[in-house]
Design a protein around this motif. Structure first.
Motif, PDB file in Angstrom:
ATOM      1  N   ILE A 198      22.854  44.687  82.256  1.00  0.00           N
ATOM      2  CA  ILE A 198      21.398  45.443  82.595  1.00  0.00           C
ATOM      3  C   ILE A 198      21.143  47.112  82.348  1.00  0.00           C
ATOM      4  O   ILE A 198      19.936  47.007  81.640  1.00  0.00           O
ATOM      5  N   SER A 199      22.358  47.833  82.165  1.00  0.00           N
ATOM      6  CA  SER A 199      22.254  48.491  81.890  1.00  0.00           C
ATOM      7  C   SER A 199      22.245  49.328  80.240  1.00  0.00           C
ATOM      8  O   SER A 199      20.933  50.064  79.844  1.00  0.00           O
ATOM      9  N   LYS A 200      22.460  48.607  79.173  1.00  0.00           N
ATOM     10  CA  LYS A 200      21.369  47.734  77.851  1.00  0.00           C
ATOM     11  C   LYS A 200      20.251  47.212  78.031  1.00  0.00           C
ATOM     12  O   LYS A 200      19.709  47.834  76.732  1.00  0.00           O
ATOM     13  N   PHE A 201      20.014  46.681  78.844  1.00  0.00           N
ATOM     14  CA  PHE A 201      18.679  46.247  78.508  1.00  0.00           C
ATOM     15  C   PHE A 201      17.780  47.386  79.096  1.00  0.00           C
ATOM     16  O   PHE A 201      17.049  47.081  78.373  1.00  0.00           O
ATOM     17  N   TYR A 202      18.006  47.863  80.191  1.00  0.00           N
ATOM     18  CA  TYR A 202      17.595  49.490  80.547  1.00  0.00           C
ATOM     19  C   TYR A 202      17.333  50.677  78.946  1.00  0.00           C
ATOM     20  O   TYR A 202      16.180  50.865  78.904  1.00  0.00           O
ATOM     21  N   SER A 203      18.175  50.434  79.052  1.00  0.00           N
ATOM     22  CA  SER A 203      18.238  51.302  77.576  1.00  0.00           C
ATOM     23  C   SER A 203      17.656  51.156  76.110  1.00  0.00           C
ATOM     24  O   SER A 203      17.312  52.147  75.616  1.00  0.00           O
ATOM     25  N   THR A 223      22.106  53.413  89.446  1.00  0.00           N
ATOM     26  CA  THR A 223      22.111  54.184  90.003  1.00  0.00           C
ATOM     27  C   THR A 223      22.785  54.853  91.222  1.00  0.00           C
ATOM     28  O   THR A 223      23.560  55.395  91.541  1.00  0.00           O
ATOM     29  N   VAL A 224      22.791  53.105  92.106  1.00  0.00           N
ATOM     30  CA  VAL A 224      22.978  53.085  93.606  1.00  0.00           C
ATOM     31  C   VAL A 224      24.605  52.887  93.802  1.00  0.00           C
ATOM     32  O   VAL A 224      25.159  53.583  94.371  1.00  0.00           O
ATOM     33  N   GLY A 225      25.249  53.082  92.408  1.00  0.00           N
ATOM     34  CA  GLY A 225      26.312  52.663  92.643  1.00  0.00           C
ATOM     35  C   GLY A 225      26.696  51.303  93.513  1.00  0.00           C
ATOM     36  O   GLY A 225      26.374  49.991  93.535  1.00  0.00           O
TER      37      GLY A 225
END
Length: 370
Positions: A198-203, A223-225
């Motif tokens: 998901i982080s890669k998608f966002y980037s 970012t919420v952990g």
């Protein structure tokens, strides 16, 4: 003369711009009786935006939406049956054509690039939905001694359909990431993708979509952990009461805290209110109840407060299903209950409601400490 002409042209331009900032939905749909009332509903806020009556197979809606495309559905009750279809659109023109038999998946809806992508998702998943609905109806009609065995077989098939549907939606997200439809789907599928994916998608989002509310929801999730689970220390949060006063969860000390994540028009949430009142009266010294609303609209939330009249703290943060608190506590359905012990440790967490379940859990946990 020149000034008058300039004013006329300016007026035309302003009027054209105003019209461009409106949504217009026109529909030619056969099979409904004249006078059948249709509603245009904002799915996020769970509120009706507009209503229209069909006459001679025609109806229309017109108005102004928020700046970004939003999820809508058009609904009607006709001959004791509920009809609906969904839209994903902004301030643009949409045309709908079809028949009463085409609801909800087979209507022809054109006029918007955003809606076209929504149509694409529907086309990929509708056959599975249709099969699932038939199987659910078959399950509900089961009677007799063999119902349990037949029901188990039916749910196995439903599980396979759901698995295929999930994989289809995940693949759609991968293939169409830079779109409102895919980003909307990604948020609901956030537990099905690895977080680093998901982080890669966002980037990888382009600038057009990275600055949207849809992408910001994903960023909030990242970012919420880690999501709160049983055994963790509670995560503090803020919210407003009905009078607009801010409260923090950490204000409550030395007591059990029962968090009630709910929404105004959730049936099981409404059913649970009477039991929560019993618990509040039975354990005034040992336990505090805090309801946290998943409603996006303040008016909707206040309707629930006025209806239910809770005698405990009821909070709202205005972010609905996409807020940090809802995401941090892993809320995917309503009601969800989280029980925190006096030391701040999560001792129980569950979703759904049936009569007596909340009271029993509270009694069992309090009894352990006595």
């Amino acid at each position: 003369m020149k000034n008058a002409l300039l004013l006329l042209l300016l007026g035309i331009l302003i009027n054209a711009r105003s019209l461009a900032q409106q949504y217009v939905i026109t529909a030619q749909i056969t099979g409904f009786e004249n006078g059948t009332k249709f509603y245009l509903n904002d799915i996020t806020l769970d509120t009706n935006i507009d209503s229209a009556v069909i006459e001679n197979n025609f109806l229309s809606f017109k108005g102004k939406l928020r700046s970004e495309p939003q999820s809508l559905w058009v609904t009607a009750n006709f001959r004791q049956k509920f009809y609906y279809f969904t839209l994903l659109m902004g301030n643009e023109k949409i045309n709908v054509k079809g028949d009463v038999r085409d609801f909800p998946f087979d209507l022809k809806i054109i006029g918007s690039e955003t809606q076209d992508m929504h149509n694409k998702m529907i086309a990929l998943t509708k056959e599975g939905y249709k099969k699932r609905n038939i199987l659910v109806e078959q399950y509900q009609a089961l009677t007799g001694d063999s119902a349990k065995l037949k029901g188990k077989a039916i749910w196995k098939v439903i599980a396979r359909l759901d698995s295929v549907d999930l994989l289809t939606r995940m693949d759609f997200v991968r293939q169409n990431l830079n779109s409102y439809e895919a980003l909307d789907a990604l948020f609901y599928l956030k537990s099905d993708f690895p977080k680093d994916t998901i982080s890669k998608f966002y980037s990888s989002l382009n600038s057009k979509f990275k600055n949207t509310t849809y992408a910001k929801r994903i960023k909030t999730f990242l970012t919420v952990g880690d999501i709160i689970k049983i055994g963790d220390v509670y995560s503090d949060f803020d919210g407003f009461d009905r009078d607009g006063k801010s409260h923090s969860l950490s204000e409550i000390k030395g007591k059990y805290v029962l968090l009630d994540f709910s929404t105004t028009f959730c049936g099981p949430c409404v059913e649970s209110v009477s039991e929560l009142k019993k618990i509040s009266q039975a354990y005034p010294q040992e336990l505090a109840i805090v309801s946290f609303s998943g409603d996006a609209g303040k008016e909707t939330w206040l309707k629930g407060i006025n209806r239910d009249q809770p005698q405990w703290l009821s909070l709202w943060d205005g972010n609905g299903f996409y807020g940090k608190t809802i995401i941090k506590y892993g809320i995917t359905g309503y009601p969800t209950f989280v029980l925190i012990d006096p030391k701040g440790k999560i001792v129980s967490k569950w979703s759904g409601y049936y009569n007596g379940a909340v009271l029993k859990e509270v009694q069992d946990q309090i009894a352990k400490r006595q």
